[in-house]
Scaffold this active site. Structure first.
Site, PDB file in Angstrom:
ATOM      1  N   GLU A  92       5.584  55.496 187.108  1.00 53.23           N
ATOM      2  CA  GLU A  92       6.626  54.963 186.084  1.00 53.23           C
ATOM      3  C   GLU A  92       7.522  54.148 186.469  1.00 53.23           C
ATOM      4  O   GLU A  92       7.723  54.062 187.713  1.00 53.23           O
ATOM      5  CB  GLU A  92       7.368  56.249 185.859  1.00 53.23           C
ATOM      6  CG  GLU A  92       7.849  57.193 186.763  1.00 53.23           C
ATOM      7  CD  GLU A  92       8.388  58.460 186.096  1.00 53.23           C
ATOM      8  OE1 GLU A  92       7.500  59.326 185.802  1.00 53.23           O
ATOM      9  OE2 GLU A  92       9.476  58.937 186.913  1.00 53.23           O
ATOM     10  N   CYS A 105      13.800  50.014 187.720  1.00 51.34           N
ATOM     11  CA  CYS A 105      13.502  50.814 188.893  1.00 51.34           C
ATOM     12  C   CYS A 105      12.068  50.793 189.223  1.00 51.34           C
ATOM     13  O   CYS A 105      11.367  51.293 188.153  1.00 51.34           O
ATOM     14  CB  CYS A 105      14.122  52.040 188.770  1.00 51.34           C
ATOM     15  SG  CYS A 105      13.593  53.315 189.902  1.00 51.34           S
ATOM     16  N   CYS A 112       3.968  60.710 196.873  1.00 51.41           N
ATOM     17  CA  CYS A 112       4.857  60.486 198.072  1.00 51.41           C
ATOM     18  C   CYS A 112       4.406  61.471 199.195  1.00 51.41           C
ATOM     19  O   CYS A 112       4.570  62.249 198.663  1.00 51.41           O
ATOM     20  CB  CYS A 112       6.462  60.350 197.772  1.00 51.41           C
ATOM     21  SG  CYS A 112       7.535  59.777 199.204  1.00 51.41           S
ATOM     22  N   CYS A 116      10.259  65.416 201.053  1.00 46.28           N
ATOM     23  CA  CYS A 116      11.751  66.102 200.671  1.00 46.28           C
ATOM     24  C   CYS A 116      11.558  66.982 199.826  1.00 46.28           C
ATOM     25  O   CYS A 116      11.084  66.918 198.495  1.00 46.28           O
ATOM     26  CB  CYS A 116      12.548  64.882 200.178  1.00 46.28           C
ATOM     27  SG  CYS A 116      12.460  63.195 201.094  1.00 46.28           S
ATOM     28  N   CYS A 119      12.806  66.956 195.788  1.00 42.23           N
ATOM     29  CA  CYS A 119      12.322  65.555 194.998  1.00 42.23           C
ATOM     30  C   CYS A 119      10.714  65.961 194.422  1.00 42.23           C
ATOM     31  O   CYS A 119      10.042  66.459 195.094  1.00 42.23           O
ATOM     32  CB  CYS A 119      11.973  64.352 196.086  1.00 42.23           C
ATOM     33  SG  CYS A 119      11.241  63.103 195.382  1.00 42.23           S
ATOM     34  N   CYS A 332       9.029  64.515 179.898  1.00 42.13           N
ATOM     35  CA  CYS A 332       7.828  63.975 180.349  1.00 42.13           C
ATOM     36  C   CYS A 332       7.826  63.736 181.930  1.00 42.13           C
ATOM     37  O   CYS A 332       7.524  62.509 182.396  1.00 42.13           O
ATOM     38  CB  CYS A 332       7.459  62.547 179.573  1.00 42.13           C
ATOM     39  SG  CYS A 332       8.542  61.337 179.786  1.00 42.13           S
TER      40      CYS A 332
HETATM   41  N1  SAH Z   1      11.462  57.022 198.856  1.00 38.92           N
HETATM   42  C1  SAH Z   1      12.881  56.359 198.590  1.00 38.92           C
HETATM   43  C2  SAH Z   1      12.853  55.827 197.160  1.00 38.92           C
HETATM   44  C3  SAH Z   1      12.578  56.681 196.045  1.00 38.92           C
HETATM   45  S1  SAH Z   1      13.590  58.038 195.782  1.00 38.92           S
HETATM   46  C4  SAH Z   1      13.925  57.132 198.808  1.00 38.92           C
HETATM   47  O1  SAH Z   1      13.735  58.258 199.365  1.00 38.92           O
HETATM   48  O2  SAH Z   1      15.017  56.536 199.086  1.00 38.92           O
HETATM   49  C5  SAH Z   1      14.840  57.825 195.179  1.00 38.92           C
HETATM   50  C6  SAH Z   1      16.433  58.762 195.219  1.00 38.92           C
HETATM   51  O3  SAH Z   1      16.059  59.574 194.480  1.00 38.92           O
HETATM   52  C7  SAH Z   1      16.442  58.945 196.624  1.00 38.92           C
HETATM   53  O4  SAH Z   1      17.808  58.557 196.829  1.00 38.92           O
HETATM   54  C8  SAH Z   1      16.455  60.414 196.592  1.00 38.92           C
HETATM   55  O5  SAH Z   1      17.197  61.035 197.398  1.00 38.92           O
HETATM   56  C9  SAH Z   1      16.762  61.022 194.929  1.00 38.92           C
HETATM   57  N2  SAH Z   1      16.171  62.020 194.426  1.00 38.92           N
HETATM   58  C10 SAH Z   1      15.002  62.489 194.718  1.00 38.92           C
HETATM   59  N3  SAH Z   1      14.777  63.745 194.121  1.00 38.92           N
HETATM   60  C11 SAH Z   1      16.033  64.065 193.357  1.00 38.92           C
HETATM   61  C12 SAH Z   1      16.398  65.041 192.537  1.00 38.92           C
HETATM   62  N4  SAH Z   1      15.947  65.880 192.165  1.00 38.92           N
HETATM   63  N5  SAH Z   1      17.999  64.769 192.074  1.00 38.92           N
HETATM   64  C13 SAH Z   1      18.524  63.838 192.320  1.00 38.92           C
HETATM   65  N6  SAH Z   1      18.202  62.717 193.129  1.00 38.92           N
HETATM   66  C14 SAH Z   1      16.922  62.892 193.632  1.00 38.92           C
HETATM   67 FE1  SF4 Z   2       9.651  60.287 198.713  1.00 48.13          FE
HETATM   68 FE2  SF4 Z   2      11.710  61.629 199.674  1.00 48.13          FE
HETATM   69 FE3  SF4 Z   2      11.971  59.419 198.092  1.00 48.13          FE
HETATM   70 FE4  SF4 Z   2      11.019  61.647 197.128  1.00 48.13          FE
HETATM   71  S1  SF4 Z   2      13.048  61.293 197.849  1.00 48.13           S
HETATM   72  S2  SF4 Z   2      10.112  59.570 196.881  1.00 48.13           S
HETATM   73  S3  SF4 Z   2       9.766  62.430 198.677  1.00 48.13           S
HETATM   74  S4  SF4 Z   2      10.843  59.727 200.485  1.00 48.13           S
END
Ligand code: SAH
Ligand code: SF4
Length: 345
Positions: A92, A105, A112, A116, A119, A332
């Site tokens: 997406e 974005c 991934c 984390c 996420c 979605c």
């Molecule tokens: N992998 C990269 C980029 C994609 S994640 C990274 O981790 O920076 C993009 C952002 O979304 C990151 O800052 C992450 O901390 C945030 N993020 C992930 N899950 C989230 C959630 N459930 N609520 C709010 N922010 C979230």
């Molecule tokens: Fe991957 Fe963590 Fe970024 Fe989510 S927040 S996309 S798990 S690196």
């Protein structure tokens, strides 16, 4: 013989292909111009080539393009696009209009591997890296849908960890800056903190902005929510940030997802101030965006504001970023992108 995707070939391979067809090297440059600057999606569109050349070329190759398979708009103006890739997987990307800005974005991987805990993309696991053209195609495809309005900024904050796909990312950035002509100052790469790759990014893509998803200010908390921290602990990560070359007036963005009772106390804010001291930094606080099955909650508004106040009092530029497009898109999937930071550029 199966036909080759022209967008997946390097510049040298395109020259070789043209040579095989008995054509001079400048035809390869023309082809690149048509694919990236004029966004041609079929060889037939390249009217600069003779009919005969188009036919010869079409027998051997085609211009690959990702395919739009879903589009949802949200009340706040955000639009989410789902694209299907050649192997049936999808990614997406999200368009976030904001006054004079249109920020896209972009995803860098399908899924991934970083795991984390807060996420949703992380919970999918890792499926594959995107090829450079699949990243550039997100920009080309959405630009085509939006024309004549132009996409002004790009953030690599969609699915995936861009610094785990640095080779393809750099090639995509080279095309986006060199061929499509977007300034690197308008591009931000967000990482969970792959410390050694931060340095390589600055070498391979000079001038692009760095965002680091910090999300905790102690190794104890960060270890527990972001497995990457056990490999590259805070000291190493902050050292990499300190060495990241910044042009005058630019800052590194630190993203901090606030999780109730986990990383949202004033003591956490206090440690964060310590970590960022001496750095040209700004902080984006993101209240956790909940999803089904998630193990965290967002903090109360008071807690978020108190955390922000503490940082601001300490002289750190701090913004609260609400996840955009929550309404129409909730059904979605999750939307990780937030309002772009309004920094001067
Ligand atoms: N992998 C990269 C980029 C994609 S994640 C990274 O981790 O920076 C993009 C952002 O979304 C990151 O800052 C992450 O901390 C945030 N993020 C992930 N899950 C989230 C959630 N459930 N609520 C709010 N922010 C979230
Ligand atoms: Fe991957 Fe963590 Fe970024 Fe989510 S927040 S996309 S798990 S690196």
């Amino acid at each position: 013989m199966s036909r080759t995707n022209l967008k997946a070939l390097s510049d040298e391979a395109l020259v070789d292909l043209m040579a095989e067809l008995g054509e001079p090297a400048f035809r390869a440059r023309q082809l690149v111009h048509w694919m990236y600057e004029r966004a041609a999606v079929s060889v037939e569109e390249i009217t600069e080539f003779s009919k005969e050349l188009r036919k010869k070329l079409s027998r051997r190759a085609y211009i690959g393009a990702i395919e739009l398979s879903g589009r949802v708009s949200s009340e706040d103006g955000t639009e989410k696009f789902l694209y299907t890739l050649k192997d049936g997987l999808s990614v997406e990307c999200v368009l976030i209009p904001d006054n004079d800005r249109m920020t896209l974005c972009v995803s860098s991987q399908v899924g991934c591997a970083m795991g984390c805990r807060f996420c949703k993309t992380g919970s999918m696991g890792f499926l594959r890296n995107l090829e450079a053209y699949e990243m550039v195609d997100q920009l080309l495809a959405v630009s085509g849908l939006m024309a004549p309005r132009q996409i002004t900024n790009i953030v690599f904050m969609g699915m995936g960890e861009p610094l785990k796909n640095l080779e393809e990312l750099s090639e995509a950035l080279r095309k986006i800056t060199g061929l499509i002509g977007m300034s690197p100052r308008r591009i931000t790469v967000s990482t969970c903190g792959i410390a050694p790759e931060i340095h390589r990014l600055s070498q391979k893509a000079p001038g692009v902005n760095l965002a680091v998803s910090l999300n905790a200010s102690s190794d104890r908390v960060r270890d527990s929510i972001m497995p990457v921290n056990r490999r590259y602990p805070l000291e190493e990560l902050m050292q990499a940030c300190r060495s990241f070359p910044l042009q005058k007036g630019r800052r590194i963005t630190f993203e901090y997802v606030l999780l109730e009772g986990v990383n949202d106390s004033i003591a956490d804010a206090h440690k964060l101030v310590g970590l960022l001291s001496g750095l040209s930094a700004k902080v984006n606080l993101i209240p956790f965006n909940p999803y089904e099955g998630a193990e965290f909650d967002p903090p109360s508004e008071e807690t978020v504001l108190a955390f922000q106040d503490y940082l601001v009092e300490a002289g750190i530029k701090t913004f609260i970023r609400k996840s955009k497009g929550g309404d129409a898109m909730a059904a979605c999937g999750q939307l990780w992108c937030r309002e772009p930071a309004r920094d001067k550029d």
